[in-house]
Design a protein around this motif. Structure first.
Motif, PDB file in Angstrom:
ATOM      1  N   THR A  25       0.410  -1.149  -0.394  1.00  0.00           N
ATOM      2  CA  THR A  25       0.040  -0.160  -0.202  1.00  0.00           C
ATOM      3  C   THR A  25       1.297   1.344   0.181  1.00  0.00           C
ATOM      4  OG1 THR A  25      -1.456  -0.969   1.544  1.00  0.00           O
ATOM      5  CG2 THR A  25      -1.664   0.956   0.952  1.00  0.00           C
ATOM      6  N   ASP A  59      -6.377  -1.804  -6.450  1.00  0.00           N
ATOM      7  CA  ASP A  59      -5.573  -3.094  -5.115  1.00  0.00           C
ATOM      8  C   ASP A  59      -5.621  -4.482  -5.304  1.00  0.00           C
ATOM      9  OD1 ASP A  59      -4.295  -3.396  -2.563  1.00  0.00           O
ATOM     10  OD2 ASP A  59      -5.336  -2.636  -1.440  1.00  0.00           O
ATOM     11  N   GLU A  60      -5.683  -5.468  -5.023  1.00  0.00           N
ATOM     12  CA  GLU A  60      -6.042  -6.885  -4.885  1.00  0.00           C
ATOM     13  C   GLU A  60      -6.154  -6.662  -6.298  1.00  0.00           C
ATOM     14  OE1 GLU A  60      -5.645  -8.540  -2.407  1.00  0.00           O
ATOM     15  OE2 GLU A  60      -4.859  -7.128  -0.716  1.00  0.00           O
ATOM     16  N   GLY A  93      -6.639  -7.386   2.504  1.00  0.00           N
ATOM     17  CA  GLY A  93      -6.534  -5.890   2.902  1.00  0.00           C
ATOM     18  C   GLY A  93      -6.437  -5.848   3.824  1.00  0.00           C
TER      19      GLY A  93
END
Ligand code: ADP
Ligand code: MG
Length: 695
Positions: A302, A396-397, A551
């Motif tokens: 992150t 993200d992801e 996350g």
């Protein structure tokens, strides 16, 4: 009767006609050439068949026999029993489920090929075998010692009279007429470099193999072709997207980025520093960045993305930061809003649960450029959001997102830089294929001080001991996640189960402690309060569904209990495990398995407990489940593969990539053979309905 050509309409073949042709078209067969691409689902090989009289318990076998009798037996568990016999003996086939339907299927005297594991219970038997009714021609063919193909069939095919036998006849005729006419487009040099079968031989052998080894060589040749086409699609689109120049200017990383990095509560790891350098380098470049940042759960991706966003802001550009769940987006915002503001950058959070007025205010700020960084789920790319100057898109992801969404955003911001993050590390060559045109960076180091998470799995019967253990831990101020599965199919039931369990744990098991509940339906305010309380150590136990899987970062939580662990996939278990052991204290995961636990689930749990390394987990998962399910092939926008298997044929990926890259290299003079191959690939990419068609 005109001669058959690859492109002849299949309806003119003897025995087809317009009605059957219409049905064949539904399974992708329009031309005679298409028949050659209709591949066997499996084979029946005489040499593999075991005489029934010689069967012993635990053997995995295929037997052929005639149905001698059948009946539904009552006993302790109601079941269908079929007696199958050959000249040497007989065996019972048993079904505990679906027996009413199955009983009607089996007729005395019919011949079946049956595959499964032999067990012994008063007699030799196979429980829930795979059974295939043999038609006369297979029976004859196997008696001549051939390996006989079994083609996939559909109800409609059968209804139109295209039985397995008719399909075999059609394909055989197509082979006899056409294999001499197939154009070998793969130059001799590649075939000899990579020891590949010639195309006409491969096509004959995939249908009627001389041996199972020959069949595998044929499959490899066809997989090579299929992957070559895939690589062409990927490399060609990469070439196109790379040729865009944006006319934008980024200065070398300046004081904002440096100050911000300095203000972080920790020092970047070496892996993080390298990645930041690569990424800012990419962003300086005229050409848009397409980079995948991968690294195991908890390695600290992150902050790398945040630094990229700060760098974009330093150069006057906005960032859209997308997370797969609202909870994760909220967390990113909660963690980063303040530090960003302190450094002079406004950020905002867009989720589906915003009130109209709030949303409008944020959208105005995004449109006039006062908001630099926008966190959110896919709501970030909804139609109403217009960016003043979108420079960077962070996803993200990625494995939770579709490629489509990326495409949509890319369209919106014209050509922003794209940074995709994933905690599912996979072999590089595979990633290059799956992620198409992305460059790849990996973070291999973990932040300092991390301790390995201990993982065990337990049968549900040991729950009292587990609870006792947890209570002792709670007394020492440990914090515990208790995770319940949530599957889309049974979502309502699963939610109910989680809520019921929560009530029981709160009122009975952990009544001296504070227990919270979190799931996807929890209202936003409650959700935020619950997470904040858990983060602050005010809750000892957080009962949650898999919403926290990706996350979520609460470093003080050290213990996780995964209920119904047998229902989870390996990668998912590993993701969940990544939620603990994030701080300086070691984490512990207890995976509770509720019987019945299948052999496969048991293997998964053993593997999970024994393997801390996400890379090895991902590899194993890939093997256990196959890439289709592992990645959701369609989600990646990949064409369906008919012959190649991305897990098994992973060694073909770099080779095919190399061949195609050399064909596409601008500065290279191609010889005639290569030009032929290139134009073949181009034609196929333009006209293909599906990969794996010949002609
Ligand atoms: P992931 O790669 O799984 O997304 P995160 O970015 O959520 O991991 O980071 C996991 C945790 O590690 C966070 O609490 C984060 O603050 C912390 N962290 C990240 N980088 C470092 C570092 N260099 N030193 C110490 N802690 C770090
Ligand atoms: Mg993360």
């Amino acid at each position: 009767m005109p001669e058959l050509e690859l492109h002849s309409d299949v309806q003119y073949m003897k025995g087809v006609g317009p009605r059957r042709a219409a049905v064949l078209s539904k399974v992708g067969i329009d031309t005679v050439g298409d028949l050659l691409g209709y591949l066997p689902r499996r084979y029946i090989d005489r040499s593999m068949i075991v005489p029934i009289g010689t069967l012993k318990a635990n053997m995995d076998v295929t037997v052929i026999g005639r149905v001698l009798g059948k009946g539904i037996l009552m006993g302790r568990r109601k079941r269908l029993e079929i007696i199958l016999g050959d000249d040497t003996g007989h065996i019972a086939l048993i079904w505990f489920a679906g027996y009413r339907y199955l009983e009607k299927m089996f007729t005395k005297g019919d011949v079946y090929a049956v595959t499964g594991q032999v067990t012994y219970f008063q007699q030799h038997q196979i429980v829930h075998p795979e059974a295939e009714k043999l038609e006369d021609d297979i029976d004859q063919l196997i008696h001549t010692g051939r390996i006989v193909p079994v083609y996939p069939s559909t109800g409609e095919l059968k209804k139109a009279g295209i039985t397995g036998r008719v399909m075999r006849q059609l394909i055989s005729r197509a082979l006899d007429n056409l294999s001499g006419k197939l154009n070998e487009y793969l130059p001799e040099k590649y075939r000899s470099d990579y020891s590949l079968m010639r195309l006409p031989d491969a096509i004959r052998q995939i249908h009627y193999p001389d041996s199972m080894e020959a069949r595998e060589s044929a499959r490899i040749r066809l997989a090579f072709d299929e992957l070559m086409e895939l690589q062409y699609l990927i490399l060609n689109s990469r070439r196109k997207s790379r040729s865009v120049g944006r006319g934008h200017t980024y200065k070398k990383p300046g004081s904002t980025l440096k100050e911000f990095t300095k203000s972080l509560p920790f020092k970047l790891t070496e892996g993080q520093r390298d990645c930041v350098q690569t990424i800012t380098g990419d962003m300086c470049n005229e050409k848009p960045m397409h980079r995948l940042l991968q690294g195991d759960v908890g390695c600290g991706k992150t902050v790398v993305a945040i630094l990229a966003a700060v760098y974009a802001a330093e150069n006057g550009h906005q960032t859209a930061f997308m997370a797969p769940t609202e909870i994760l987006a909220e967390q990113h915002y909660a963690v980063w809003q303040k530090p960003l503001e302190d450094a002079g950058m406004n950020s905002a959070l867009i989720t589906g649960s915003l009130k109209k007025g709030e949303r409008r205010a944020i959208e105005t700020g995004i449109a006039d450029g006062t908001i630099k960084i926008v966190f959110g789920t896919h709501a970030v790319i909804s139609k109403s959001v217009t960016f003043d100057n979108l420079g960077l898109v962070v996803i993200d992801e990625q494995h939770r997102f579709g490629v489509m969404q990326r495409g949509r955003l890319i369209k919106k911001g014209l050509y922003p830089d794209t940074l995709v993050m994933s905690a599912t590390p996979i072999p590089r060559t595979l990633a290059m294929t799956l992620y198409g045109d992305l460059d790849i960076s990996s973070i291999k180091t973990m932040p300092p001080g991390r301790q390995p998470t201990r993982t065990v799995w337990r049968a549900a019967s040991s729950r009292p001991d587990v609870y006792k253990f947890l209570k002792e831990k709670l007394k020492k101020n440990d914090q515990i996640f208790i995770i319940y599965p949530l599957v889309e199919k049974s979502e309502k039931l699963d939610l109910q189960a989680a809520e019921d369990e929560y009530k029981k744990l709160k009122k009975e098991v952990f009544k001296e402690f504070s227990v919270g509940l979190l799931h996807g339906r929890t209202k936003k305010e409650t959700r935020n309060k619950t997470i904040a309380a858990f983060r602050a150590g005010k809750l000892g136990v957080l009962v949650a569904t898999t919403v926290i899987e990706v996350g979520i970062d609460i470093p003080s939580a050290t213990i996780m209990v995964i209920e119904h662990a047998e229902r989870f996939g390996l990668s998912q278990l590993h993701q969940l495990r990544g939620r603990v052991g994030r701080g300086r204290r070691p984490g512990m995961v207890i995976a509770m398995a509720v019987p019945p636990v299948s052999a496969l689930a048991k293997e998964r749990l053993e593997m999970f407990a024994a393997t801390p390394d996400g890379f090895r987990i991902a590899e194993a998962d890939l093997k256990l489940r196959g890439p289709g399910e592992f990645f959701g092939t369609r989600q990646h926008g990949l064409p369906e593969l008919k012959v190649a298997n991305l897990a098994e044929d992973v060694n073909l990926l770099p080779i095919t990539r190399k061949v195609v890259a050399s064909l596409l290299a601008d500065d290279k003079a191609l010889d005639r053979d290569d030009r032929n191959l290139l134009s073949y690939l181009r034609r196929r990419s333009e006209s293909r309905r599906d990969l794996g068609r010949f002609g």
